[in-house]
Design a protein around this motif. Structure first.
Motif, short mmCIF file in Angstrom:
data_model
loop_
_atom_site.label_atom_id
_atom_site.label_comp_id
_atom_site.label_asym_id
_atom_site.label_seq_id
_atom_site.Cartn_x
_atom_site.Cartn_y
_atom_site.Cartn_z
N SER A 38 -17.95 11.69 37.71
CA SER A 38 -18.19 12.29 36.40
C SER A 38 -17.60 11.42 35.30
CB SER A 38 -17.58 13.70 36.34
OG SER A 38 -16.18 13.62 36.55
N PRO A 40 -16.04 10.71 31.43
CA PRO A 40 -15.28 11.39 30.38
C PRO A 40 -16.15 11.57 29.14
CG PRO A 40 -14.64 9.08 30.54
CD PRO A 40 -15.57 9.34 31.69
N ALA A 41 -15.58 12.20 28.12
CA ALA A 41 -16.35 12.55 26.93
C ALA A 41 -16.83 11.33 26.17
CB ALA A 41 -15.50 13.43 26.01
N ASN A 42 -16.09 10.23 26.21
CA ASN A 42 -16.44 9.06 25.40
C ASN A 42 -16.33 7.79 26.24
OD1 ASN A 42 -17.10 7.44 23.28
ND2 ASN A 42 -15.17 7.68 22.17
N PRO A 43 -17.27 7.56 27.18
CA PRO A 43 -17.13 6.44 28.11
C PRO A 43 -17.49 5.08 27.51
CG PRO A 43 -19.18 7.58 28.53
CD PRO A 43 -18.47 8.37 27.47
N ASN A 106 -25.19 11.25 23.99
CA ASN A 106 -23.85 10.69 23.78
C ASN A 106 -23.70 10.25 22.33
OD1 ASN A 106 -21.36 9.47 23.86
ND2 ASN A 106 -21.89 7.94 25.41
N SER A 108 -21.11 9.79 20.61
CA SER A 108 -20.00 8.86 20.36
C SER A 108 -20.39 7.41 20.60
CB SER A 108 -18.82 9.22 21.27
OG SER A 108 -19.17 9.05 22.64
N TYR A 250 -25.04 5.85 30.46
CA TYR A 250 -24.01 6.28 29.52
C TYR A 250 -24.54 7.21 28.43
CZ TYR A 250 -21.02 3.00 31.90
OH TYR A 250 -20.30 2.34 32.87
#
Length: 315
Positions: A38, A40-43, A106, A108, A250
């Motif tokens: 999995s 993270p929030a901001n890979p 995504n 970010s 991503y």
């Protein structure tokens, strides 16, 4: 004039560098492997934004170094007119259809700036991508045509470039191919996913083959086909690397399944099969438009006269 061996050697290294350097910056934005479980929030902070260097850096290198270095005088007006025709077509895809075709999970990976589009807007990077993508296709073709594969170019003053009756000529094979592909897409989608419409491949087929059905006969004699084939190859490899290893894993963008044909490449992060062909179609259509514009400018005729001929322009 033949390029000295040392200059050709440096040019080759520069060609590699103009791809490797922006690729390195883009890959550096990735913080976590997409295949490690999995995410993270901001890979990949600003990954989509930085990845646009894959198009911007080669374009600037060709425009500001390669072309001036060889004292090549390209038709800048033809280039700008072609780009001004092609970019709105790409931008229109996002403006009108992004809400049906794409998702951008995504946030970010972008600057977070929304550009206008029906249904809520899209990342501003999308429009920069279309502008830089079309610019790179044209500049690659121009440079390969005028320098790397100049032995196969048709000079700007050649009779076969300037002498023509009219530029708009019907090419039935392109229309037949478009109809055949559209029928195949609609039948396959109906059998595999009834109740939805494969809008994305339909738009791509029309965008690639409609210009061809009206312009290919006039463009074909002056296209440097070796330069076009190499342009296709470079753009295809770059775009596949970009989407398969970065964008899809991503979450920079993805595709709405209902609008796709339904065939995906499992080994390539479930890439829709349409994405394998889109930049081949883009390169093909862009070069046709550029060569038509270049013929028009070289002829010195008014636009209506060049497109329709002396008799038809008044109808």
């Amino acid at each position: 004039m033949r390029t000295p061996p040392v200059s050709a050697y440096l040019t080759t290294l520069s060609m590699l560098a103009m791809v490797i350097v922006p690729a390195a910056f883009t890959l550096h934005t990735v913080r976590v492997s997409a295949f490690g479980g999995s995410l993270p929030a901001n890979p990949s902070p600003y990954g989509y934004t930085v990845s646009l260097l894959l198009f911007l850096v080669p374009s600037l290198v060709i425009l500001c170094w390669f072309l001036p270095q060889e004292h090549l005088h390209i038709s800048r007006r033809s280039f700008m007119v072609s780009l001004s025709l092609l970019f709105p077509l790409g931008a229109a895809l996002d403006f009108f259809f992004a809400r049906y075709f794409f998702v951008f999970p995504n946030a970010s990976a972008t600057l977070g700036i929304k550009a206008p589009a029906l249904g809520g807007g899209v990342p501003v990077e999308e429009y920069v991508f279309y502008l830089s993508g079309f610019a790179l296709v044209l500049l690659l073709y121009v440079w390969l045509d005028e320098y790397w594969l100049a032995a196969y170019t048709v000079p700007a003053t050649a009779r076969e470039r300037i002498s023509f009756d009219r530029l708009l000529r019907f090419h039935p094979a392109s229309l037949v191919l478009a109809v055949t592909l559209l029928a195949g897409v609609l039948i396959y989608h109906h059998l595999t996913a009834p109740g939805s419409f494969p809008g994305y491949p339909v738009v791509l087929i029309l965008g690639a083959l409609l210009p061809s059905s009206a312009l290919l006969p006039a463009a074909r004699p002056v296209i440097n086909w070796r330069a076009l084939s190499l342009t296709m190859f470079i753009i295809l490899v770059t775009s596949l690397m970009w989407e398969v290893t970065l964008a899809l894993p991503y979450g920079w963008w993805n595709f709405q399944a209902a609008a796709m044909l339904g065939v995906r490449v499992t080994a390539w992060s479930f890439l829709p099969i349409e994405e394998v062909f889109i930049w081949i179609a883009v390169s093909y259509s862009s070069v046709i438009v550029y060569e038509i514009v270049k013929r028009w400018k070289a002829s010195g005729r008014a636009l209506g006269h060049a497109l329709l001929g002396a008799r038809l322009k008044h109808l």
